[in-house]
Design a protein around this motif. Structure first.
Motif, PDB file in Angstrom:
ATOM      1  N   ARG A  22      42.157  35.396  40.553  1.00 33.85           N
ATOM      2  CA  ARG A  22      41.517  36.621  40.065  1.00 33.85           C
ATOM      3  C   ARG A  22      42.549  37.594  39.532  1.00 33.85           C
ATOM      4  O   ARG A  22      42.395  38.171  38.457  1.00 33.85           O
ATOM      5  CB  ARG A  22      40.702  37.292  41.176  1.00 33.85           C
ATOM      6  N   ARG A  23      43.640  37.750  40.276  1.00 37.37           N
ATOM      7  CA  ARG A  23      44.665  38.722  39.882  1.00 37.37           C
ATOM      8  C   ARG A  23      45.360  38.305  38.590  1.00 37.37           C
ATOM      9  O   ARG A  23      45.637  39.143  37.734  1.00 37.37           O
ATOM     10  CB  ARG A  23      45.686  38.894  41.016  1.00 37.37           C
ATOM     11  N   ASP A  26      43.774  37.197  46.125  1.00 37.85           N
ATOM     12  CA  ASP A  26      43.222  36.139  45.279  1.00 37.85           C
ATOM     13  C   ASP A  26      44.092  36.001  44.030  1.00 37.85           C
ATOM     14  O   ASP A  26      43.960  36.779  43.084  1.00 37.85           O
ATOM     15  CB  ASP A  26      41.783  36.494  44.910  1.00 37.85           C
ATOM     16  N   THR A  56      48.382  40.211  46.380  1.00 38.58           N
ATOM     17  CA  THR A  56      46.949  40.064  46.162  1.00 38.58           C
ATOM     18  C   THR A  56      46.341  39.199  47.262  1.00 38.58           C
ATOM     19  O   THR A  56      47.065  38.504  47.981  1.00 38.58           O
ATOM     20  CB  THR A  56      46.652  39.433  44.782  1.00 38.58           C
ATOM     21  N   GLU A  93      43.106  39.215  35.823  1.00 36.02           N
ATOM     22  CA  GLU A  93      43.168  40.656  35.579  1.00 36.02           C
ATOM     23  C   GLU A  93      44.426  41.022  34.791  1.00 36.02           C
ATOM     24  O   GLU A  93      44.370  41.832  33.867  1.00 36.02           O
ATOM     25  CB  GLU A  93      43.145  41.430  36.897  1.00 36.02           C
ATOM     26  N   HIS A  94      45.547  40.425  35.153  1.00 35.79           N
ATOM     27  CA  HIS A  94      46.794  40.717  34.441  1.00 35.79           C
ATOM     28  C   HIS A  94      46.695  40.302  32.973  1.00 35.79           C
ATOM     29  O   HIS A  94      47.243  40.975  32.102  1.00 35.79           O
ATOM     30  CB  HIS A  94      47.977  39.997  35.081  1.00 35.79           C
ATOM     31  N   TYR A 153      47.112  36.981  52.406  1.00 30.71           N
ATOM     32  CA  TYR A 153      47.667  37.708  51.264  1.00 30.71           C
ATOM     33  C   TYR A 153      48.749  36.864  50.613  1.00 30.71           C
ATOM     34  O   TYR A 153      49.358  36.006  51.254  1.00 30.71           O
ATOM     35  CB  TYR A 153      48.269  39.047  51.702  1.00 30.71           C
ATOM     36  N   TRP A 177      43.456  47.280  34.404  1.00 30.41           N
ATOM     37  CA  TRP A 177      44.359  46.930  35.490  1.00 30.41           C
ATOM     38  C   TRP A 177      45.721  46.564  34.937  1.00 30.41           C
ATOM     39  O   TRP A 177      45.867  46.244  33.780  1.00 30.41           O
ATOM     40  CB  TRP A 177      43.818  45.738  36.294  1.00 30.41           C
ATOM     41  N   ALA A 178      46.716  46.596  35.782  1.00 24.32           N
ATOM     42  CA  ALA A 178      48.038  46.058  35.479  1.00 24.32           C
ATOM     43  C   ALA A 178      48.671  46.691  34.248  1.00 24.32           C
ATOM     44  O   ALA A 178      48.913  46.035  33.240  1.00 24.32           O
ATOM     45  CB  ALA A 178      47.957  44.548  35.331  1.00 24.32           C
TER      46      ALA A 178
END
Length: 81
Positions: A24-25, A21, A19, A28-29, A2, A35-36
């Motif tokens: 990936r995160r 990953d 996270t 997403e942000h 993590y 998300w986020a």
């Protein structure tokens, strides 16, 4: 594995999360419409700090510790990395 991470948002604010990953995160942000919620209106965001943890519990504890820091202390943490 993590990761605990800090993002700098386009408005200069800092966001801390965990996270499994980081790539990936971060995507997403910056891209995801669902998300986020905090970062969605503060795009683009940039990864400015990350650290590894062995498990989710340790990462969550570290996230909490970082969130308790003042902005100046967070900036010092980022600077030292």
């Amino acid at each position: 594995m993590y990761y605990t991470y800090i993002l700098e948002c386009s408005d200069g604010t800092l966001y801390t999360g965990i996270t499994t990953d980081i790539d990936r995160r971060l995507l997403e942000h910056n891209k995801s419409p669902k998300w986020a919620k905090y970062t969605r209106v503060r795009r683009p965001v940039t990864l400015v700090y990350s650290e590894k943890s062995e498990d989710k519990s340790l990462a969550s504890k570290r996230e909490y510790q970082i969130k308790q820091l003042t902005r100046i202390q967070k900036l010092e943490l980022i600077k030292k990395s």
